[in-house]
Scaffold this active site. Structure first.
Site: not given
Length: 338
Positions: A253, A301, A313
């Protein structure tokens, strides 16, 4: 050979419970439970990965601090040596003046009047004595200042050494923790890959979620860094998620964020936590394409806002880089603008 094979079969049977009574085998997990377990394990692996990235950043800072502290210590010690030498010279000058006065070199105006036999002699005496007096005061002042400075330099050198030693100890501990986390991450990654192979097509589709057909025409035009970054990120749709990867064709990520902004000539911190700590905070209502969205309370994240309520993402192992609604990527924590 038969004997060896038979031995292996017995060993495997014992290891996996083949000798247990009939009906003692655990029931297979339901698809929903298996998918939930896989998702949970993937989340834990991502948390561990981002923690490792963040620890590496801190380790680098601590190593830099050690280098700076060592340089400061060396400089302070060199300065202390020079000041000690200067202090010795000034002490010698002061000692000479004191000795001269003790032997009869009077340094006051009354003495000048008493020993002068003419007006001109008086002026000469007073002028000389005034210079000696000023020089004495100046020497004492310099000596005092030099001594104070030397003591401060000595304290600074000691403090710098203490800080350097503490930084070294912290760096060593952090390095050991990093290695332990790395081993844990490798284990989790292996377990996740094994579980992924067992998922059904329906489970894989549920894991990936509904595909979003985001129109690239909605992206802003121009050459601003955030525009270049978001357009670069959009070219990676479909690339695989890989722990610790920063491109050019596989990402985790935070690695996707780093790679995208690198295309715009900007260097972002490597972890999602560090990315939360950088840039400028913006409210959710004021987000623009290119802003980073940090997810989860522990900031484990991150994705990039592309506009119209969507984010791009790299989510988890087995799911390629994709555009999803903002809230589908996880619980919103913060938005940052770089």
């Amino acid at each position: 050979m038969r004997t060896a094979v038979a031995g292996m079969v017995v060993t495997l049977a014992v290891a996996f419970g083949a000798g247990a009574p009939a009906g003692a085998e655990p029931a297979p997990q339901s698809p929903d439970v298996m998918l939930a377990d896989y998702t949970k394990l993937g989340r834990e692996a991502e948390q561990a990965t981002e923690a490792i990235h963040n620890t590496a950043i801190e380790l680098g800072k601590q190593r830099d601090a050690v280098a700076v502290a060592t340089t400061d210590t060396d400089a302070a010690e060199a300065n202390l040596v020079a000041l000690d030498k200067k202090a010795e010279e000034l002490q010698g000058a002061v000692d000479a003046l004191v000795t001269s006065s003790y032997k009869g070199a009077r340094v006051n105006r009354l003495y000048a009047v008493l020993v002068s036999d003419s007006p001109q002699s008086l002026l000469d005496q007073m002028s000389g004595l005034e210079m000696i007096s000023r020089q004495t005061v100046e020497d004492v002042k310099k000596f005092t200042e030099a001594k104070t400075t030397a003591e401060e330099a000595k304290k600074a050198a000691v403090d710098a050494k203490v800080k350097a030693e503490a930084a070294v100890a912290t760096a060593e501990k952090t390095s050991a923790d990093l290695q332990a986390q790395q081993s844990e991450r490798v284990f989790k990654a292996t377990e996740i890959r094994a579980m992924y192979q067992a998922l059904t097509g329906k489970q894989l589709a549920e894991l990936a979620g509904a595909s979003v057909d985001f129109d690239p025409k909605l992206l802003p035009a121009g050459t601003a860094p955030e525009v270049i970054a978001v357009r670069a990120a959009m070219t990676r749709i479909g690339d695989p998620y890989v722990w610790g990867a920063t491109g050019p064709d596989q990402f985790d990520c935070s690695g996707l964020m780093v790679w995208a902004y690198k295309q715009a000539g900007k260097t972002l911190p490597r972890s999602s936590q560090a990315q939360l700590g950088g840039g400028t905070e913006v409210s959710r209502d004021d987000m623009r394409p290119g802003d980073l969205i940090i997810y989860y309370p522990d900031a484990s994240h991150v994705g990039m806002y592309v506009g119209n309520g969507y984010v791009i993402h790299a989510s988890t192992f087995g799911v390629p880089v994709a555009v999803v609604p903002v809230d589908k990527a996880g619980p919103f924590n913060s938005a940052r603008r770089y």
